[in-house]
Write an enzyme that holds these catalytic residues in place. Structure first.
Site, PDB file in Angstrom:
ATOM      1  CB  SER A 234      -0.919   0.001   1.223  1.00 13.36           C
ATOM      2  OG  SER A 234      -0.177  -0.196   2.413  1.00 13.36           O
TER       3      SER A 234
ATOM      4  CG  ASN B 106      -3.942  -5.252  12.793  1.00 13.26           C
ATOM      5  OD1 ASN B 106      -3.404  -5.120  11.694  1.00 13.26           O
ATOM      6  ND2 ASN B 106      -4.330  -6.435  13.265  1.00 13.26           N
TER       7      ASN B 106
ATOM      8  CB  THR C 286     -42.251  25.130  -7.232  1.00 15.87           C
ATOM      9  OG1 THR C 286     -43.366  25.570  -7.994  1.00 15.87           O
ATOM     10  CG2 THR C 286     -42.155  25.940  -5.951  1.00 15.87           C
ATOM     11  CG  HIS C 287     -43.184  21.837 -10.206  1.00 13.10           C
ATOM     12  ND1 HIS C 287     -43.342  20.490  -9.945  1.00 13.10           N
ATOM     13  CD2 HIS C 287     -43.935  22.483  -9.280  1.00 13.10           C
ATOM     14  CE1 HIS C 287     -44.177  20.328  -8.929  1.00 13.10           C
ATOM     15  NE2 HIS C 287     -44.540  21.524  -8.493  1.00 13.10           N
TER      16      HIS C 287
ATOM     17  CB  SER D   3     -16.183  26.305 -27.849  1.00 17.20           C
ATOM     18  OG  SER D   3     -16.178  25.530 -29.030  1.00 17.20           O
TER      19      SER D   3
ATOM     20  CE  LYS E  95     -21.007  26.301 -27.055  1.00 18.69           C
ATOM     21  NZ  LYS E  95     -22.003  25.754 -26.198  1.00 18.69           N
TER      22      LYS E  95
ATOM     23  CG  ASN F 181     -18.638  26.318 -23.008  1.00 20.19           C
ATOM     24  OD1 ASN F 181     -19.668  26.822 -23.435  1.00 20.19           O
ATOM     25  ND2 ASN F 181     -17.779  25.669 -23.773  1.00 20.19           N
TER      26      ASN F 181
ATOM     27  CD  GLU G 204     -20.875  22.409 -18.272  1.00 28.26           C
ATOM     28  OE1 GLU G 204     -20.145  21.604 -18.880  1.00 28.26           O
ATOM     29  OE2 GLU G 204     -21.427  23.372 -18.842  1.00 28.26           O
TER      30      GLU G 204
ATOM     31  CE1 TYR H 193      -6.231  -3.601   8.627  1.00 26.88           C
ATOM     32  CE2 TYR H 193      -5.315  -5.783   8.284  1.00 26.88           C
ATOM     33  CZ  TYR H 193      -5.475  -4.473   7.880  1.00 26.88           C
ATOM     34  OH  TYR H 193      -4.890  -4.045   6.709  1.00 26.88           O
TER      35      TYR H 193
ATOM     36  CD  GLN I 213      -3.147  -2.410   1.819  1.00 26.81           C
ATOM     37  OE1 GLN I 213      -2.421  -2.707   2.745  1.00 26.81           O
ATOM     38  NE2 GLN I 213      -2.953  -2.857   0.594  1.00 26.81           N
TER      39      GLN I 213
ATOM     40  CE  LYS J 222      -4.400   3.000   5.036  1.00 28.29           C
ATOM     41  NZ  LYS J 222      -5.247   1.769   5.192  1.00 28.29           N
TER      42      LYS J 222
HETATM   43  N1  ARG Z   1      -1.350  -1.400   4.883  1.00 23.73           N
HETATM   44  C1  ARG Z   1      -2.224  -1.924   5.875  1.00 23.73           C
HETATM   45  C2  ARG Z   1      -3.563  -1.199   5.810  1.00 23.73           C
HETATM   46  O1  ARG Z   1      -3.622  -0.193   5.202  1.00 23.73           O
HETATM   47  C3  ARG Z   1      -1.623  -1.749   7.225  1.00 23.73           C
HETATM   48  C4  ARG Z   1      -2.120  -2.698   8.257  1.00 23.73           C
HETATM   49  C5  ARG Z   1      -1.535  -4.032   8.038  1.00 23.73           C
HETATM   50  N2  ARG Z   1      -1.925  -4.961   9.039  1.00 23.73           N
HETATM   51  C6  ARG Z   1      -1.928  -6.284   8.810  1.00 23.73           C
HETATM   52  N3  ARG Z   1      -2.315  -7.039   9.765  1.00 23.73           N
HETATM   53  N4  ARG Z   1      -1.544  -6.766   7.658  1.00 23.73           N
HETATM   54  O2  ARG Z   1      -4.558  -1.626   6.322  1.00 23.73           O
END
Ligand code: ARG
Length: 468
Positions: free
Chosen positions: A23, A110, A155-156, A277, A283, A285, A290, A317, A322, A325
């Site tokens: 990660s 963890n 409204t509408h 454009s 134009k 825009n 948007e 966990y 993971q 993220k």
């Molecule tokens: N990269 C892991 C995560 O984002 C870190 C935690 C890893 N823990 C484990 N027991 N493998 O969750």
């Protein structure tokens, strides 16, 4: 490949498996919070005599040097490490030797990653709150300047009754104010420290969890170690709040796109916030509006994604987590960027007050007031509604507005009409007589603006207790 857990293994991880599992490429943005968490952890370990003071000092100095060197580019976080936690520990041990290997005493990745995400998110929550505070100031300024800027309310998407620009903006003020209140609620709820939960079952070392929690600006430690490492509710709450803010921005953008259209011309976007454009030279825009509307989908996507990731996970966990993220980081970055750019766009947008007032005048937005006028003369509301309906039909036929009809023409429809009708249905009267709480009339609107400005002054943006 640098990993923390080689001991039990007899052969190396397959490279593709390693890459799939890693990660580092997206969690490297947790470096600052990871180091902050480690600092608090070693200070606590030393206070509890689990670590010597000299080990603590060596670790703190090593962590400082890593943070510094990454900041100034001397040290680069590469995919050679599995995740940011392994990176810090490996480089630390490389730099200071033996004490580096003691950093992880009484800690698991963890509770470490649970802490990192919480610290990172808490700081982002404060950042979003500050951006919305600025947006609200911008909205309020436009309200103060436009208490008597008349426009049709819809409204509408059909013209309904006359309102003012201040009143319309007030609706958005309330939405974003609620978003801030959600941020503040979740900030309080999430401000408990998971550090010390270990892998899931706490630890046999005599940790002082309250101490490390206070060093990191948390109100207290979390109350159950299993929940501490398994919980991502706070992130879901933040993603929901961001989704709601994006929804509000998106509706606002939709209106600005309509107001900016050739047919409406209620507003003109500043050149800095419009694009041209490649083929049509005429134009200009509303691309920013948007795009903000368009990016709303991916923020919802992050919420759906994390809800789905979490729904089947047994305690505690699981590596699935993971996946919290990338989508969450993307949502935070995009939502903050949208709030910021949107604020700039509306701060520089110009209003065509003449077009707005003309539009309010032309669409029979005063028909309800004309009916109320008849009620004032003793006609029952249902009868008045019918008479004005006939009047509108006649007006459409003659291509006139109600106030353009002569008294003789009006009397043909009902002889209750008198000269004072014209005053009663003027745009100004229609708006200014609306004085119920929350309505557009100047009296209540000025009170509302004053109260809103007091709110912004007293409820300043949230501040992260650790990162300021
Ligand atoms: N990269 C892991 C995560 O984002 C870190 C935690 C890893 N823990 C484990 N027991 N493998 O969750």
């Amino acid at each position: 490949m640098a990993q923390l857990w080689g001991g039990r293994f007899t052969s190396n991880t397959d490279q593709e498996v390693y890459d799939f599992n890693a990660s580092i490429l997206f969690d490297k943005r947790l470096l600052t919070v990871d180091i902050a968490g480690s600092r608090a952890h070693v200070k606590m370990l030393a206070k509890q005599n689990i670590l010597t003071d000299s080990d603590k000092d060596a670790i703190l100095a090593g962590l400082d040097s890593i943070e510094e060197d990454v900041k100034n580019g001397k040290l680069v976080i590469t995919s050679e490490y599995e995740d940011v936690h392994s990176f810090v520990e490996a480089v630390l041990t490389d730099r200071i030797g033996e004490p580096g290997k003691r950093l992880h005493t009484g800690r698991s990745r963890n509770d470490q990653v649970a802490l990192d995400m919480r610290l990172y998110t808490r700081n982002r929550v404060a950042g979003t709150d500050s951006l919305i505070h600025t947006l609200l100031e911008t909205i309020l300024k436009t309200m103060e300047e436009n208490v008597a800027t008349y426009m049709p309310g819809f409204t509408h998407l059909q013209k309904a009754q006359p309102i003012t620009l201040a009143h319309h903006y007030g609706a958005y003020f309330e939405m974003f104010r609620r978003d801030r209140s959600r941020l503040s609620d979740l900030f309080t709820r999430m401000n408990q420290c998971p550090l010390g939960a270990g892998a899931l079952a706490g630890t046999t070392y005599p940790l002082d969890r309250a101490y490390s929690a206070s060093l990191l600006g948390f109100d207290c430690p979390t109350r159950n170690s299993i929940d501490s490492v398994a919980d991502r509710d706070y992130l879901l709450e933040y993603l929901f709040t961001l989704s709601t803010t994006m929804l509000h921005l998106s509706r606002f953008c939709e209106e600005i796109i309509i107001w900016n259209s050739n047919e409406y011309q209620f507003v003109e976007l500043d050149d800095a916030f419009s694009t041209g454009s490649s083929i049509m030279p005429q134009k200009k825009n509303p691309d920013i509006a948007e795009l903000v509307r368009g990016k709303t989908g991916r923020v919802y996507g992050a919420l759906m994604s994390l809800l789905t990731t979490m729904k089947g996970l047994p305690l505690a966990y699981n590596k699935d987590m993971q996946e919290d993220k990338e989508v969450a980081f993307d949502a935070m970055d995009n939502a903050d960027n949208c709030i910021h750019l949107f604020t700039g766009m509306i701060a520089t947008m110009r209003f065509r007050k003449d077009r707005m007032a003309a539009s309010a005048m032309n669409g029979f937005t005063n028909a309800t007031d004309a009916a109320d006028y008849l009620v004032g003369k003793g006609v029952a509301f249902r009868d008045a509604h019918k008479i004005i309906g006939e009047l509108v039909l006649t007006c459409i036929d003659k291509g006139k507005s109600i106030e353009q009809m002569t008294l003789a023409e009006l009397k043909e429809i009902s002889n209750v009409f008198e000269e004072d009708l014209y005053e009663a249905v003027s745009l100004e009267t229609c708006v200014e007589k609306r004085l119920t709480a929350g309505a557009p009339g100047k009296g209540v609107m000025n009170d509302y603006i004053k109260a809103s400005s007091e709110y912004l002054a007293s409820e300043k943006a949230l501040v992260d207790p650790l990162f300021g």
